[in-house]
Design a protein around this motif. Structure first.
Motif, PDB file in Angstrom:
ATOM      1  N   UNK A 231       0.842  -1.193   0.000  1.00  0.00           N
ATOM      2  CA  UNK A 231       0.000   0.000   0.000  1.00  0.00           C
ATOM      3  C   UNK A 231       0.877   1.243   0.000  1.00  0.00           C
ATOM      4  N   UNK A 232       0.308   2.342  -0.463  1.00  0.00           N
ATOM      5  CA  UNK A 232       1.105   3.566  -0.579  1.00  0.00           C
ATOM      6  C   UNK A 232       2.255   3.409  -1.542  1.00  0.00           C
ATOM      7  N   UNK A 233       2.030   2.642  -2.613  1.00  0.00           N
ATOM      8  CA  UNK A 233       3.126   2.236  -3.503  1.00  0.00           C
ATOM      9  C   UNK A 233       3.461   3.261  -4.578  1.00  0.00           C
ATOM     10  N   UNK A 234       2.772   4.383  -4.600  1.00  0.00           N
ATOM     11  CA  UNK A 234       2.988   5.329  -5.695  1.00  0.00           C
ATOM     12  C   UNK A 234       4.145   6.273  -5.527  1.00  0.00           C
ATOM     13  N   UNK A 235       4.669   6.409  -4.315  1.00  0.00           N
ATOM     14  CA  UNK A 235       5.755   7.358  -4.107  1.00  0.00           C
ATOM     15  C   UNK A 235       6.522   7.026  -2.840  1.00  0.00           C
ATOM     16  N   UNK A 236       7.655   7.690  -2.656  1.00  0.00           N
ATOM     17  CA  UNK A 236       8.400   7.601  -1.412  1.00  0.00           C
ATOM     18  C   UNK A 236       8.817   6.203  -1.029  1.00  0.00           C
ATOM     19  N   UNK A 237       8.648   5.880   0.240  1.00  0.00           N
ATOM     20  CA  UNK A 237       9.070   4.590   0.760  1.00  0.00           C
ATOM     21  C   UNK A 237       8.305   3.450   0.104  1.00  0.00           C
ATOM     22  N   UNK A 238       7.008   3.599  -0.079  1.00  0.00           N
ATOM     23  CA  UNK A 238       6.212   2.536  -0.698  1.00  0.00           C
ATOM     24  C   UNK A 238       6.687   2.207  -2.096  1.00  0.00           C
ATOM     25  N   UNK A 239       7.009   3.229  -2.870  1.00  0.00           N
ATOM     26  CA  UNK A 239       7.530   3.017  -4.218  1.00  0.00           C
ATOM     27  C   UNK A 239       8.845   2.256  -4.170  1.00  0.00           C
ATOM     28  N   UNK A 240       9.755   2.669  -3.288  1.00  0.00           N
ATOM     29  CA  UNK A 240      11.058   2.001  -3.179  1.00  0.00           C
ATOM     30  C   UNK A 240      10.893   0.541  -2.791  1.00  0.00           C
ATOM     31  N   UNK A 241       9.972   0.263  -1.880  1.00  0.00           N
ATOM     32  CA  UNK A 241       9.741  -1.121  -1.452  1.00  0.00           C
ATOM     33  C   UNK A 241       9.174  -1.947  -2.599  1.00  0.00           C
ATOM     34  N   UNK A 242       8.197  -1.396  -3.305  1.00  0.00           N
ATOM     35  CA  UNK A 242       7.583  -2.136  -4.413  1.00  0.00           C
ATOM     36  C   UNK A 242       8.613  -2.483  -5.488  1.00  0.00           C
ATOM     37  N   UNK A 243       9.450  -1.521  -5.849  1.00  0.00           N
ATOM     38  CA  UNK A 243      10.466  -1.771  -6.880  1.00  0.00           C
ATOM     39  C   UNK A 243      11.494  -2.787  -6.390  1.00  0.00           C
ATOM     40  N   UNK A 244      11.868  -2.701  -5.121  1.00  0.00           N
ATOM     41  CA  UNK A 244      12.836  -3.649  -4.566  1.00  0.00           C
ATOM     42  C   UNK A 244      12.274  -5.069  -4.538  1.00  0.00           C
ATOM     43  N   UNK A 245      11.020  -5.221  -4.161  1.00  0.00           N
ATOM     44  CA  UNK A 245      10.398  -6.547  -4.142  1.00  0.00           C
ATOM     45  C   UNK A 245      10.281  -7.112  -5.558  1.00  0.00           C
ATOM     46  N   UNK A 246       9.943  -6.251  -6.521  1.00  0.00           N
ATOM     47  CA  UNK A 246       9.862  -6.704  -7.909  1.00  0.00           C
ATOM     48  C   UNK A 246      11.239  -7.141  -8.416  1.00  0.00           C
ATOM     49  N   UNK A 247      12.278  -6.396  -8.032  1.00  0.00           N
ATOM     50  CA  UNK A 247      13.631  -6.754  -8.451  1.00  0.00           C
ATOM     51  C   UNK A 247      14.047  -8.106  -7.889  1.00  0.00           C
ATOM     52  N   UNK A 248      13.513  -8.467  -6.748  1.00  0.00           N
ATOM     53  CA  UNK A 248      13.797  -9.769  -6.164  1.00  0.00           C
ATOM     54  C   UNK A 248      13.005 -10.875  -6.862  1.00  0.00           C
ATOM     55  N   UNK A 249      12.032 -10.534  -7.663  1.00  0.00           N
ATOM     56  CA  UNK A 249      11.283 -11.537  -8.412  1.00  0.00           C
ATOM     57  C   UNK A 249       9.825 -11.640  -8.061  1.00  0.00           C
ATOM     58  N   UNK A 250       9.375 -10.872  -7.069  1.00  0.00           N
ATOM     59  CA  UNK A 250       7.968 -10.919  -6.689  1.00  0.00           C
ATOM     60  C   UNK A 250       7.082 -10.274  -7.754  1.00  0.00           C
ATOM     61  N   UNK A 251       5.885 -10.802  -7.902  1.00  0.00           N
ATOM     62  CA  UNK A 251       4.829 -10.109  -8.627  1.00  0.00           C
ATOM     63  C   UNK A 251       4.189  -9.155  -7.616  1.00  0.00           C
ATOM     64  N   UNK A 252       4.062  -7.883  -7.985  1.00  0.00           N
ATOM     65  CA  UNK A 252       3.704  -6.863  -6.994  1.00  0.00           C
ATOM     66  C   UNK A 252       2.378  -6.201  -7.341  1.00  0.00           C
ATOM     67  N   UNK A 253       1.470  -6.186  -6.377  1.00  0.00           N
ATOM     68  CA  UNK A 253       0.240  -5.406  -6.479  1.00  0.00           C
ATOM     69  C   UNK A 253       0.500  -4.040  -5.862  1.00  0.00           C
ATOM     70  N   UNK A 254       0.320  -3.004  -6.658  1.00  0.00           N
ATOM     71  CA  UNK A 254       0.608  -1.624  -6.261  1.00  0.00           C
ATOM     72  C   UNK A 254      -0.689  -0.950  -5.841  1.00  0.00           C
ATOM     73  N   UNK A 255      -0.869  -0.732  -4.547  1.00  0.00           N
ATOM     74  CA  UNK A 255      -2.124  -0.185  -4.038  1.00  0.00           C
ATOM     75  C   UNK A 255      -1.950   1.275  -3.647  1.00  0.00           C
ATOM     76  N   UNK A 256      -2.915   2.078  -4.045  1.00  0.00           N
ATOM     77  CA  UNK A 256      -2.893   3.495  -3.693  1.00  0.00           C
ATOM     78  C   UNK A 256      -4.144   4.175  -4.223  1.00  0.00           C
ATOM     79  N   UNK A 257      -4.308   5.430  -3.873  1.00  0.00           N
ATOM     80  CA  UNK A 257      -5.516   6.147  -4.282  1.00  0.00           C
ATOM     81  C   UNK A 257      -5.422   6.707  -5.694  1.00  0.00           C
TER      82      UNK A 257
END
Length: 258
Positions: free
Chosen positions: A9-35
């Motif tokens: 959640x909060x994946x569109x910017x800041x810390x959430x964005x960094x986490x989402x990109x890092x998890x994807x780089x590790x190979x995860x399929x990522x659901x990006x949740x935000x408003x």
């Protein structure tokens, strides 16, 4: 632990964005949740350009139980059960306590604390089914100590740490871990808002306002979103199986707690 489904959640910017990109780089399929769709689409494009796969869950308001449940259902329908849940959505408005009216208080608690409850409550059955589930709540050093002019935010983040510890104990005999990361002042759009507040209240320059925020960090700098994401990556890995119920500060050595 790679190539699994992570919801952030909060994946569109800041810390959430960094986490989402890092998890994807590790190979995860990522659901990006935000408003907001536009920043989520930009993160999705960045992940796709690196060979990853991401789903945009826009209109995901963590304060609305029906929208949360619908978003979680969409995510599970696309990528299967959620193995990694990262609760990162949040806001940090600043106001003296005597100007923190009930509407501001309720909004801050709703986004920062109740939102974590609603998303986790909606996703927990899926996380259990996924096996070796990982729940990471992005709290704050404000969940470990007090700061002036953000009483509602401090109360909410203390609540997130308490919820993390309680749920970790409930799930301790399962294969699901629950932890919190507690960033100090981090170089994100949320911090930019704090800088604007300081400028408006004190007349300081932007540089002076940012310098005042770095003083809390003994290293004399702001934390980077990537540093927080790295802590999340460790907590979601197979190397952190014995780590649960913890609130891990990413704050450059700031002394926290009593």
């Amino acid at each position: 632990m790679t190539a699994r489904h992570a919801l952030v959640t909060g994946a569109g910017s800041g810390i959430g964005k960094a986490i989402a990109i890092a998890l994807a780089a590790r190979g995860h399929r990522v659901s990006l949740a935000g408003r907001r769709e536009t920043p989520l689409k930009a993160v999705q494009s960045e992940i796709a350009a690196a060979g990853g796969e991401a789903l945009v869950l826009d209109g995901f308001d963590v304060t609305d139980a029906s929208l949360v449940e619908g978003g979680v259902a969409r995510a599970v329908g696309r990528f299967g059960d959620i193995a990694v849940l990262v609760n990162c959505a949040g806001e940090a408005p600043s106001a003296p306590f005597d100007k923190t009216d009930p509407a501001l208080w309720s909004r801050v608690i709703s986004i920062n604390l109740t939102g974590v409850y609603l998303v986790t409550h909606a996703a927990i059955a899926s996380v259990r089914r996924a096996g070796s589930g990982r729940i990471v709540n992005v709290a704050s050093t404000a969940g470990l100590t007090g700061y002036p002019y953000v009483s509602a935010y401090c109360a909410a983040k203390h609540g997130v740490v308490g919820l993390t510890r309680a749920l970790a104990l409930e799930l301790a005999r399962s294969d699901v871990t629950v932890n919190a990361v507690c960033p100090g002042f981090t170089d994100t759009p949320l911090l930019d808002n704090a800088v604007e507040t300081i400028i408006g209240a004190t007349g300081r320059s932007a540089a002076e306002a940012r310098t005042s925020l770095t003083r809390a960090n003994p290293q004399g700098r702001l934390v980077t979103p990537q540093e927080v994401a790295d802590a999340v990556l460790w907590l979601t890995s197979e190397n952190a199986t014995a780590i649960t119920g913890q609130a891990i500060a990413v704050a450059g050595g700031e002394v926290l707690g009593g």
